[in-house]
Design a protein around this motif. Sequence first.
Motif, short mmCIF file in Angstrom:
data_model
loop_
_atom_site.label_atom_id
_atom_site.label_comp_id
_atom_site.label_asym_id
_atom_site.label_seq_id
_atom_site.Cartn_x
_atom_site.Cartn_y
_atom_site.Cartn_z
N GLN A 91 0.73 -1.34 -0.09
CA GLN A 91 -0.04 -0.07 -0.03
C GLN A 91 0.97 1.23 0.07
OE1 GLN A 91 -2.20 -1.37 3.39
NE2 GLN A 91 -3.99 -1.20 2.68
N ALA A 92 1.88 1.30 0.71
CA ALA A 92 2.60 2.38 1.01
C ALA A 92 3.47 2.68 -0.63
CB ALA A 92 4.02 2.25 1.98
N ALA A 93 4.02 1.65 -1.14
CA ALA A 93 4.40 1.80 -2.48
C ALA A 93 3.41 2.37 -3.22
CB ALA A 93 5.04 0.39 -2.90
N ASN A 94 2.33 1.80 -3.52
CA ASN A 94 1.35 2.52 -4.32
C ASN A 94 0.97 3.88 -3.93
OD1 ASN A 94 0.96 0.30 -5.99
ND2 ASN A 94 -0.34 -0.95 -4.71
N ALA A 95 0.97 4.19 -2.70
CA ALA A 95 0.57 5.77 -2.45
C ALA A 95 1.86 6.34 -2.79
CB ALA A 95 0.47 5.94 -0.76
N ALA A 96 3.07 6.28 -2.61
CA ALA A 96 4.23 6.75 -2.84
C ALA A 96 4.10 7.18 -4.39
CB ALA A 96 5.61 6.06 -2.56
N THR A 97 3.81 6.33 -5.40
CA THR A 97 3.70 6.30 -6.85
C THR A 97 2.66 7.24 -7.20
OG1 THR A 97 4.37 4.08 -7.33
CG2 THR A 97 3.30 5.16 -8.94
N ILE A 98 1.34 7.18 -6.43
CA ILE A 98 0.44 8.23 -6.56
C ILE A 98 0.99 9.72 -6.33
CG2 ILE A 98 -1.74 9.25 -5.72
CD1 ILE A 98 -2.52 6.18 -5.63
N ALA A 99 1.74 9.88 -5.30
CA ALA A 99 2.39 11.25 -5.00
C ALA A 99 3.42 11.53 -5.96
CB ALA A 99 2.90 11.04 -3.37
N ALA A 100 4.14 10.63 -6.40
CA ALA A 100 5.49 10.99 -7.19
C ALA A 100 4.77 11.53 -8.53
CB ALA A 100 6.11 9.91 -7.32
N VAL A 101 3.64 10.76 -9.16
CA VAL A 101 3.23 11.31 -10.05
C VAL A 101 2.55 12.75 -10.33
CG1 VAL A 101 0.92 11.01 -11.85
CG2 VAL A 101 2.60 9.05 -10.87
N ALA A 102 1.74 13.09 -8.96
CA ALA A 102 1.18 14.44 -8.73
C ALA A 102 2.60 15.41 -8.83
CB ALA A 102 0.54 14.39 -7.43
N ARG A 103 3.50 15.05 -8.07
CA ARG A 103 4.73 15.81 -7.75
C ARG A 103 5.34 16.24 -9.25
NH1 ARG A 103 6.81 12.86 -4.17
NH2 ARG A 103 8.31 12.04 -5.50
N SER A 104 5.36 14.97 -10.24
CA SER A 104 6.09 15.36 -11.42
C SER A 104 5.11 16.22 -12.11
CB SER A 104 6.28 13.89 -12.04
OG SER A 104 4.95 13.43 -12.38
N ARG A 105 4.14 16.53 -11.90
CA ARG A 105 2.96 17.24 -12.57
C ARG A 105 3.24 18.64 -12.22
NH1 ARG A 105 -1.76 14.08 -15.64
NH2 ARG A 105 -0.74 12.47 -16.29
N ALA A 116 -0.52 19.73 -3.04
CA ALA A 116 -0.66 18.77 -2.19
C ALA A 116 -2.12 18.46 -1.97
CB ALA A 116 -0.16 19.03 -0.80
N ARG A 117 -3.09 19.14 -2.48
CA ARG A 117 -4.59 18.83 -2.53
C ARG A 117 -4.77 17.61 -3.61
NH1 ARG A 117 -8.64 18.10 0.80
NH2 ARG A 117 -10.66 18.40 0.05
N ALA A 118 -4.18 17.61 -4.52
CA ALA A 118 -4.23 16.55 -5.65
C ALA A 118 -3.86 15.38 -4.98
CB ALA A 118 -3.49 16.91 -6.86
N THR A 119 -2.94 15.17 -4.48
CA THR A 119 -2.48 14.10 -3.61
C THR A 119 -3.47 13.52 -2.83
OG1 THR A 119 -0.15 14.68 -4.27
CG2 THR A 119 -0.41 12.99 -2.52
N VAL A 120 -3.92 14.36 -1.80
CA VAL A 120 -4.78 14.08 -0.93
C VAL A 120 -6.00 13.59 -1.31
CG1 VAL A 120 -6.14 14.78 1.12
CG2 VAL A 120 -3.98 15.72 0.75
N VAL A 121 -6.73 14.12 -2.29
CA VAL A 121 -7.77 13.61 -3.09
C VAL A 121 -7.46 12.20 -3.82
CG1 VAL A 121 -9.57 14.04 -5.08
CG2 VAL A 121 -8.70 15.99 -3.47
N ALA A 122 -6.38 12.25 -4.41
CA ALA A 122 -6.15 10.82 -5.14
C ALA A 122 -5.93 9.70 -4.09
CB ALA A 122 -4.83 10.88 -6.14
N LEU A 123 -4.99 10.03 -3.03
CA LEU A 123 -5.09 8.91 -1.93
C LEU A 123 -6.31 8.38 -1.44
CD1 LEU A 123 -1.65 10.34 -0.52
CD2 LEU A 123 -1.92 8.34 -1.96
#
Length: 295
Positions: free
Chosen positions: A78-92, A96-103
């Motif tokens: 779960q942590a790895a998948n969450a980190a990937t989601i945050a990484a994609v948001a960061r690369s774009r 932070a709100r986008a990461t919160v909603v996505a997670l």
Amino acid sequence: MASTRVGSRPPPVRPTRPAVRSKGRRRRPSVRRFVPLVVVVLLAALVAVLWDRREELIPPMASQCSIPGSDVELTTEQAANAATIAAVARSRGLPARATVVALATAQQESRLRNLDYGDRDSLGLFQQRPSQDWGTPEQVRDPVYAAGKFFDRLVEVPGWETGRLTEVAQAVQRSGFPEAYQQWEPLGTALAGALLATTPDALRCGFPPPTTSGPAAQRTGAVAEVVRREAGAPTVEDGTVSVAGAGWPEATWAVAHAERLQLDRVVMDGWRWTPSTGWEQTPSAFALPLQLRLA
């Protein structure tokens, strides 16, 4: 018939002779004398067996991650998948709100697991449906692709940055349970805060010692490819993958992915992380770029 009067003298009692022991018979020893000795022998044997099997009886370290100061606990998957989601948001360059909603959305849809099943043809972290133009089955089961598609549609929702989380998520997902996303906002907030933090030890992960599988060069190449997609441009040398210009969010990303990538060490700007000790200061590694070292 003779009558007995009250107060009359009772008949005389004859004395009995003491029992005579046989001279040729010995007394058997009591069984109770041997019980303590038997117990001691059995306990000693049990201790010896348990000592020989001590490694089998001690449970291995659990594969899990946690956020200090919160009650959030995740599996390393779960942590790895969450980190990937945050990484994609960061690369774009998304806030932070986008990461919160996505997670929060991924937690509701799949519990942050990359599922190969779902309602009708729903698949992956966000349970995206190939029949609804989310992509092919292979694509929606790629966490990087799935997160990217979610963000593509999220930023098209009017007022998504300030809107109520469950309403924003529902505008993207079109779920049959539109209020279900809201319950995960605290989790999404805590997890995004840890994954985007600019300090070490924001996310703590531990797992049993990594087991190697396959040639070192092949494994290092696989790690470098994952890094390239999610954390930055890698450089490979002597089994170590370096990421110049990476910061603490990328280091935390590496920790979250460490079990999946078979890492036994992450080094970043004077700090070193291992699965058994977590982050520790190491002045000798000061000013080094982010380094991922394989087991």
